[in-house]
Design a protein around this motif. Sequence first.
Motif, PDB file in Angstrom:
ATOM      1  N   ARG A 285       2.275  -3.661  -6.429  1.00 26.43           N
ATOM      2  CA  ARG A 285       3.397  -3.572  -7.373  1.00 26.43           C
ATOM      3  C   ARG A 285       4.349  -4.769  -7.252  1.00 26.43           C
ATOM      4  O   ARG A 285       4.965  -5.167  -8.236  1.00 26.43           O
ATOM      5  CB  ARG A 285       4.192  -2.287  -7.127  1.00 26.43           C
ATOM      6  CG  ARG A 285       3.385  -1.018  -7.308  1.00 26.43           C
ATOM      7  CD  ARG A 285       4.260   0.233  -7.239  1.00 26.43           C
ATOM      8  NE  ARG A 285       4.929   0.381  -5.952  1.00 26.43           N
ATOM      9  CZ  ARG A 285       6.259   0.411  -5.799  1.00 26.43           C
ATOM     10  NH1 ARG A 285       7.058   0.300  -6.841  1.00 26.43           N
ATOM     11  NH2 ARG A 285       6.783   0.568  -4.600  1.00 26.43           N
TER      12      ARG A 285
ATOM     13  N   ARG B 173      12.919  -9.235 -11.219  1.00 24.05           N
ATOM     14  CA  ARG B 173      12.506 -10.376 -10.409  1.00 24.05           C
ATOM     15  C   ARG B 173      13.711 -10.846  -9.605  1.00 24.05           C
ATOM     16  O   ARG B 173      14.743 -11.216 -10.173  1.00 24.05           O
ATOM     17  CB  ARG B 173      11.962 -11.522 -11.253  1.00 24.05           C
ATOM     18  CG  ARG B 173      11.381 -12.630 -10.365  1.00 24.05           C
ATOM     19  CD  ARG B 173      10.640 -13.677 -11.147  1.00 24.05           C
ATOM     20  NE  ARG B 173      11.504 -14.755 -11.599  1.00 24.05           N
ATOM     21  CZ  ARG B 173      11.108 -16.007 -11.778  1.00 24.05           C
ATOM     22  NH1 ARG B 173       9.853 -16.338 -11.537  1.00 24.05           N
ATOM     23  NH2 ARG B 173      11.940 -16.923 -12.212  1.00 24.05           N
TER      24      ARG B 173
ATOM     25  N   ALA C 201       7.776  -7.909   2.041  1.00 28.07           N
ATOM     26  CA  ALA C 201       6.748  -8.908   1.749  1.00 28.07           C
ATOM     27  C   ALA C 201       7.075 -10.193   2.484  1.00 28.07           C
ATOM     28  O   ALA C 201       8.242 -10.466   2.764  1.00 28.07           O
ATOM     29  CB  ALA C 201       6.655  -9.171   0.248  1.00 28.07           C
TER      30      ALA C 201
ATOM     31  N   SER D 136       6.475 -14.974  -4.073  1.00 24.88           N
ATOM     32  CA  SER D 136       6.041 -16.336  -4.372  1.00 24.88           C
ATOM     33  C   SER D 136       7.193 -17.284  -4.075  1.00 24.88           C
ATOM     34  O   SER D 136       8.317 -16.844  -3.827  1.00 24.88           O
ATOM     35  CB  SER D 136       5.595 -16.464  -5.828  1.00 24.88           C
ATOM     36  OG  SER D 136       6.685 -16.195  -6.696  1.00 24.88           O
TER      37      SER D 136
ATOM     38  N   THR E 165       5.118  -8.828  -5.938  1.00 20.20           N
ATOM     39  CA  THR E 165       4.487 -10.113  -5.656  1.00 20.20           C
ATOM     40  C   THR E 165       5.524 -11.099  -5.140  1.00 20.20           C
ATOM     41  O   THR E 165       6.539 -11.329  -5.813  1.00 20.20           O
ATOM     42  CB  THR E 165       3.819 -10.696  -6.917  1.00 20.20           C
ATOM     43  OG1 THR E 165       2.853  -9.761  -7.426  1.00 20.20           O
ATOM     44  CG2 THR E 165       3.122 -12.012  -6.594  1.00 20.20           C
TER      45      THR E 165
ATOM     46  N   THR F 188       0.174 -14.382   1.917  1.00 20.47           N
ATOM     47  CA  THR F 188       1.166 -13.339   1.674  1.00 20.47           C
ATOM     48  C   THR F 188       0.796 -12.038   2.382  1.00 20.47           C
ATOM     49  O   THR F 188      -0.382 -11.754   2.612  1.00 20.47           O
ATOM     50  CB  THR F 188       1.312 -13.057   0.178  1.00 20.47           C
ATOM     51  OG1 THR F 188       0.030 -12.694  -0.359  1.00 20.47           O
ATOM     52  CG2 THR F 188       1.823 -14.278  -0.569  1.00 20.47           C
TER      53      THR F 188
ATOM     54  N   TYR G 288       2.179  -7.753   2.545  1.00 18.98           N
ATOM     55  CA  TYR G 288       2.984  -6.747   1.860  1.00 18.98           C
ATOM     56  C   TYR G 288       3.011  -5.448   2.648  1.00 18.98           C
ATOM     57  O   TYR G 288       2.018  -5.083   3.298  1.00 18.98           O
ATOM     58  CB  TYR G 288       2.420  -6.458   0.464  1.00 18.98           C
ATOM     59  CG  TYR G 288       2.460  -7.633  -0.461  1.00 18.98           C
ATOM     60  CD1 TYR G 288       1.362  -8.473  -0.602  1.00 18.98           C
ATOM     61  CD2 TYR G 288       3.613  -7.911  -1.201  1.00 18.98           C
ATOM     62  CE1 TYR G 288       1.411  -9.576  -1.441  1.00 18.98           C
ATOM     63  CE2 TYR G 288       3.665  -9.006  -2.044  1.00 18.98           C
ATOM     64  CZ  TYR G 288       2.566  -9.829  -2.157  1.00 18.98           C
ATOM     65  OH  TYR G 288       2.614 -10.912  -2.989  1.00 18.98           O
TER      66      TYR G 288
ATOM     67  N   GLN H 244       8.721 -10.573  -7.451  1.00 16.13           N
ATOM     68  CA  GLN H 244       8.481  -9.898  -8.720  1.00 16.13           C
ATOM     69  C   GLN H 244       8.158  -8.447  -8.412  1.00 16.13           C
ATOM     70  O   GLN H 244       7.198  -8.162  -7.695  1.00 16.13           O
ATOM     71  CB  GLN H 244       7.329 -10.551  -9.472  1.00 16.13           C
ATOM     72  CG  GLN H 244       6.979  -9.876 -10.783  1.00 16.13           C
ATOM     73  CD  GLN H 244       8.072  -9.994 -11.818  1.00 16.13           C
ATOM     74  OE1 GLN H 244       8.598 -11.091 -12.049  1.00 16.13           O
ATOM     75  NE2 GLN H 244       8.442  -8.883 -12.446  1.00 16.13           N
TER      76      GLN H 244
ATOM     77  N   ARG I 226       2.482  -2.700  -2.018  1.00 18.15           N
ATOM     78  CA  ARG I 226       1.262  -3.468  -2.317  1.00 18.15           C
ATOM     79  C   ARG I 226       0.739  -3.105  -3.693  1.00 18.15           C
ATOM     80  O   ARG I 226       0.643  -1.939  -4.054  1.00 18.15           O
ATOM     81  CB  ARG I 226       0.201  -3.190  -1.254  1.00 18.15           C
ATOM     82  CG  ARG I 226      -1.006  -4.110  -1.341  1.00 18.15           C
ATOM     83  CD  ARG I 226      -2.064  -3.686  -0.308  1.00 18.15           C
ATOM     84  NE  ARG I 226      -1.504  -3.588   1.036  1.00 18.15           N
ATOM     85  CZ  ARG I 226      -1.375  -4.614   1.859  1.00 18.15           C
ATOM     86  NH1 ARG I 226      -1.757  -5.808   1.465  1.00 18.15           N
ATOM     87  NH2 ARG I 226      -0.862  -4.446   3.057  1.00 18.15           N
TER      88      ARG I 226
END
Length: 118
Positions: free
Chosen positions: A66, A19, A49, A70, A68, A57, A59, A81, A64
């Motif tokens: 896999r 992360r 992203a 935020s 994320t 969001t 990607y 992440q 995509r």
Amino acid sequence: QVHLVESGGGSVQAGGSLRLSCVASGYTYDRACWAWFRQAAGKERERVAGIDSDGMTTYAETVRGRFTISQDTSKNTLFLQMSSLKPEDTAMYYCAYFLACEDSVDAWGQGTLVTVSS
């Protein structure tokens, strides 16, 4: 002037997770857009992203499902992440800040290195 500092990079085996975090300091526009880019050795920088002020969001097709993206707006922090990492995800990862989503990047972080071994 917005100052961005990334962290969270490191070495991981294929299939692992990491992360990334990006902390912004200075004045940030509340309608700003944010993104993660990466640049592998010998390759051009690519957008991985993005997230806008409404939480929408986007990607790259290569990540995509896999990765994320935020954000914690209260802490001015952006996250990425990354799961199911592949050797081809190895790159320097950069946080980016845009005053307007459709414009060029207004501020870059210094980058954090992600290395995925097979």
